[in-house]
Design a protein around this motif. Structure first.
Motif, short mmCIF file in Angstrom:
data_model
loop_
_atom_site.label_atom_id
_atom_site.label_comp_id
_atom_site.label_asym_id
_atom_site.label_seq_id
_atom_site.Cartn_x
_atom_site.Cartn_y
_atom_site.Cartn_z
N ALA A 18 -31.25 -9.17 36.65
CA ALA A 18 -30.99 -10.54 36.19
C ALA A 18 -30.43 -11.43 37.29
O ALA A 18 -30.49 -12.64 37.24
N ALA A 19 -29.88 -10.90 38.32
CA ALA A 19 -29.22 -11.70 39.36
C ALA A 19 -30.16 -12.65 40.10
O ALA A 19 -29.84 -13.81 40.34
N ARG A 24 -34.71 -17.95 41.83
CA ARG A 24 -36.16 -18.22 41.67
C ARG A 24 -36.40 -19.56 40.98
O ARG A 24 -37.29 -20.31 41.33
N ALA A 25 -35.60 -19.87 39.97
CA ALA A 25 -35.77 -21.16 39.26
C ALA A 25 -35.49 -22.34 40.20
O ALA A 25 -36.21 -23.35 40.19
N GLN A 32 -41.63 -28.07 43.22
CA GLN A 32 -42.19 -29.16 42.40
C GLN A 32 -41.78 -30.52 42.98
O GLN A 32 -42.58 -31.46 43.04
N ILE A 33 -40.52 -30.62 43.38
CA ILE A 33 -40.05 -31.89 43.95
C ILE A 33 -40.80 -32.22 45.23
O ILE A 33 -41.23 -33.36 45.47
N MET A 34 -41.01 -31.18 46.08
CA MET A 34 -41.74 -31.41 47.31
C MET A 34 -43.17 -31.83 47.03
O MET A 34 -43.74 -32.69 47.72
#
Length: 289
Positions: A18-19, A24-25, A32-34
């Motif tokens: 889970a770490a 990754r998110a 997406q911003i790029m």
């Protein structure tokens, strides 16, 4: 003890799996911003290209409009010169037509006077068969012959010494020859001699013209005003108003000149002088208007 160790191992594995999730998110959001930034940059480049094309098109359209405007101004100037020439020609033709009308009227008067003179001439006595012929001049008279009876006749009316046409031609020749003082005297005499002539108003108008040409502007203004006052319904009134405006301009009385031109525009819109007066008003406009 074995169960407790196994549970701890499972818990550690689950934490390990889970770490990396938040990292990754965050990385995905950054990508997406790029991507959106790259799209915005591409759209900005497209807009710049579009604006450049619109600017070039606008320059071409502006150049064409300037060319068309120059062509239109030149065509308008040429048309204005043509209209002015036609107006001047029409004015000259109208003056000649007026002169022709006056001459026809004068010829009619002369014909009437000639008919009256012919009608008043003594009628020769009819020859009676068997009657003695009159003696030839210088022959001795027969003492026994009776003198022929006198035939009563109406007194003859002599024709006038000068006709309106003859007098007008003489005075108008002085005007066209530049003898303005003689022309003024002649036109005044014409009005006194033929006050009911259809050319009387023209004579008064030419008095103003002659005085203006001689540089006697105050007298010319008075003579032109006399055309307006004495012949209010004549076709020479708009000419008198226009010439009055020119006279006031020569006297540096611009307000009175403008008023005379405006009267032509208001009261005589269907005359040649209307366009001439409009041009004069444009000329008198203050600079910058």
């Amino acid at each position: 003890m074995r169960k407790t160790g196994a549970g701890a191992a499972a818990l550690i594995v689950s934490f390990a799996l889970a770490a990396p999730g938040p990292a990754r998110a965050a990385n995905k959001e950054h990508q997406q911003i790029m991507a959106e930034l790259r799209m915005l940059q591409e759209q900005q480049m497209q807009l710049q290209q579009l604006l450049g094309g619109l600017s070039d098109t606008l320059k071409v359209i502006t150049s064409r409009l300037d060319d068309q405007s120059g062509t239109t101004r030149k065509a308008f100037a040429d048309q204005k010169l043509l209209i002015d020439g036609v107006a001047e020609t029409a004015r000259i033709l109208r003056e000649k037509a007026d002169d022709t009308g006056v001459r026809l009227s004068s010829m009619t008067q002369e014909l009437q006077a000639l008919r009256q003179t012919i009608a008043a001439m003594p009628v020769p006595a009819p020859t009676v068969p068997g009657a003695q012929a009159p003696f030839p001049e210088g022959a001795p008279a027969d003492p026994g012959a009776q003198p022929p009876a006198a035939v009563p006749t109406a007194p003859a009316q002599p024709p006038p010494n000068i006709s309106p046409t003859q007098m007008w031609d003489r005075v108008y020749a002085d005007y066209t020859g530049g003898h303005y003082d003689l022309a003024v005297t002649g036109f005044e005499a014409f009005i006194r001699t033929f006050p009911n002539s259809p050319n009387a108003d023209d004579a008064q108008l030419y008095i103003g013209y002659s005085l203006h040409a001689a540089g006697k502007f105050e007298e010319a203004a008075a003579a032109l005003q006399k055309v307006i006052n004495d012949y209010p319904g004549a076709d020479t009134v708009p000419q008198a108003y226009y010439k009055l405006g020119l006279t006031y301009e020569a006297m540096k009385q611009v307000d009175l000149a403008r008023r005379a031109y405006e009267t032509v525009l208001k009261n005589h819109p269907n005359t040649i002088e209307r366009s001439l007066a409009a041009q004069a008003l444009e000329r008198l406009k203050p600079r910058g208007e």
